[in-house]
Scaffold this motif. Sequence first.
Motif, short mmCIF file in Angstrom:
data_model
loop_
_atom_site.label_atom_id
_atom_site.label_comp_id
_atom_site.label_asym_id
_atom_site.label_seq_id
_atom_site.Cartn_x
_atom_site.Cartn_y
_atom_site.Cartn_z
N GLY A 97 -13.06 -8.24 7.02
CA GLY A 97 -11.99 -8.79 6.19
C GLY A 97 -10.84 -9.35 7.00
O GLY A 97 -10.26 -10.38 6.66
N MET A 98 -10.50 -8.66 8.10
CA MET A 98 -9.44 -9.16 8.97
C MET A 98 -9.84 -10.52 9.53
O MET A 98 -9.04 -11.45 9.57
N VAL A 99 -11.11 -10.64 9.95
CA VAL A 99 -11.58 -11.91 10.48
C VAL A 99 -11.54 -12.99 9.40
O VAL A 99 -11.08 -14.11 9.65
N ARG A 100 -11.98 -12.66 8.18
CA ARG A 100 -11.94 -13.65 7.10
C ARG A 100 -10.51 -14.06 6.80
O ARG A 100 -10.24 -15.23 6.53
N PHE A 101 -9.56 -13.12 6.85
CA PHE A 101 -8.15 -13.47 6.62
C PHE A 101 -7.65 -14.40 7.72
O PHE A 101 -7.02 -15.41 7.46
N MET A 102 -7.96 -14.07 8.97
CA MET A 102 -7.47 -14.86 10.10
C MET A 102 -8.12 -16.24 10.18
O MET A 102 -7.51 -17.17 10.70
N GLN A 103 -9.32 -16.40 9.64
CA GLN A 103 -9.99 -17.69 9.70
C GLN A 103 -9.21 -18.78 8.97
O GLN A 103 -9.35 -19.95 9.30
N GLN A 135 -4.61 -12.90 -0.44
CA GLN A 135 -3.51 -12.20 -1.10
C GLN A 135 -3.40 -10.76 -0.61
O GLN A 135 -2.31 -10.26 -0.36
N LEU A 136 -4.52 -10.09 -0.45
CA LEU A 136 -4.52 -8.72 0.04
C LEU A 136 -3.98 -8.66 1.47
O LEU A 136 -3.21 -7.77 1.82
N GLY A 137 -4.35 -9.64 2.29
CA GLY A 137 -3.83 -9.70 3.65
C GLY A 137 -2.33 -9.91 3.69
O GLY A 137 -1.61 -9.25 4.44
N ILE A 138 -1.84 -10.82 2.87
CA ILE A 138 -0.40 -11.07 2.81
C ILE A 138 0.33 -9.82 2.31
O ILE A 138 1.36 -9.43 2.86
N ASP A 139 -0.19 -9.19 1.26
CA ASP A 139 0.41 -7.97 0.74
C ASP A 139 0.42 -6.87 1.80
O ASP A 139 1.41 -6.16 1.98
N THR A 140 -0.68 -6.73 2.52
CA THR A 140 -0.80 -5.72 3.57
C THR A 140 0.23 -5.97 4.67
O THR A 140 0.93 -5.04 5.11
N ARG A 191 2.10 -9.19 16.42
CA ARG A 191 0.70 -9.59 16.26
C ARG A 191 -0.20 -8.35 16.27
O ARG A 191 -1.08 -8.20 15.42
N ARG A 192 0.03 -7.44 17.22
CA ARG A 192 -0.80 -6.23 17.33
C ARG A 192 -0.68 -5.37 16.07
O ARG A 192 -1.68 -4.92 15.52
N LEU A 193 0.55 -5.15 15.60
CA LEU A 193 0.76 -4.34 14.40
C LEU A 193 0.17 -5.00 13.16
O LEU A 193 -0.40 -4.33 12.30
N GLY A 194 0.31 -6.31 13.08
CA GLY A 194 -0.26 -7.03 11.93
C GLY A 194 -1.77 -6.96 11.90
O GLY A 194 -2.37 -6.69 10.85
N ILE A 195 -2.39 -7.17 13.04
CA ILE A 195 -3.85 -7.10 13.10
C ILE A 195 -4.34 -5.67 12.82
O ILE A 195 -5.33 -5.47 12.13
N LYS A 196 -3.60 -4.69 13.32
CA LYS A 196 -3.96 -3.28 13.05
C LYS A 196 -3.88 -2.99 11.55
O LYS A 196 -4.79 -2.36 10.99
N ALA A 197 -2.82 -3.45 10.88
CA ALA A 197 -2.66 -3.21 9.44
C ALA A 197 -3.76 -3.94 8.66
O ALA A 197 -4.34 -3.37 7.72
N LEU A 198 -4.06 -5.18 9.03
CA LEU A 198 -5.11 -5.93 8.34
C LEU A 198 -6.46 -5.25 8.52
O LEU A 198 -7.24 -5.13 7.56
N THR A 199 -6.74 -4.78 9.73
CA THR A 199 -8.02 -4.12 10.00
C THR A 199 -8.12 -2.80 9.24
O THR A 199 -9.18 -2.47 8.70
N LYS A 200 -7.02 -2.06 9.16
CA LYS A 200 -7.03 -0.78 8.44
C LYS A 200 -7.31 -1.00 6.96
O LYS A 200 -8.07 -0.24 6.34
N THR A 201 -6.74 -2.04 6.36
CA THR A 201 -6.92 -2.30 4.94
C THR A 201 -8.21 -3.04 4.64
O THR A 201 -8.93 -2.69 3.70
N LEU A 202 -8.52 -4.07 5.43
CA LEU A 202 -9.64 -4.96 5.12
C LEU A 202 -10.89 -4.69 5.95
O LEU A 202 -11.94 -5.26 5.68
N GLY A 203 -10.77 -3.84 7.00
CA GLY A 203 -11.88 -3.67 7.93
C GLY A 203 -11.96 -4.89 8.84
O GLY A 203 -11.27 -5.88 8.64
N HIS A 204 -12.81 -4.81 9.84
CA HIS A 204 -12.93 -5.93 10.79
C HIS A 204 -13.41 -7.21 10.11
O HIS A 204 -12.84 -8.27 10.35
#
Length: 154
Positions: free
Chosen positions: A112-118, A14-19, A97-110
Amino acid sequence: MIDVSKLTQTEIQQLGIDTLSLALGPAGMGLFMHQFDIGRGDYTRDRDEILGNPTIEEIFARIKEKRISQVESSDVLPKVTNMKMLDVTKLSQAEIRRLGIKALTKTLGHPGMVRFMQQFEMGSGDYTRDRDQILGDITIEEIFVSIEEGRQQP
């Protein structure tokens, strides 16, 4: 950045989608996520059954209402009320894709971004075939109620 080790996969999702929605706008979020979705079934045939037949005004009102409630109720996301929306029609898939991954990493850290993408990894089974057994005859309203109940649990 958040300590994602204390979040459930559902909270990270949910946090990833919101981000993504805040960073890329709803259209950009959809384009970002679509890059990782292999899809199944026949959405064109089934969409009226899934969504009903709302007017464009009803869709916009529901999106606006949902955005406001998410931003106001979030104790994790930054309070953003006047964010400029990106014109994703001028971006390539790679830029989205680049902007999305950057936003996810900024909010969730690496991590969290990996857990979201999994969650986009290809799994086994056929959800389109099996979803009626999994979900039963659930309505969209029941889904929203379930989401809200899940958010209110500690």
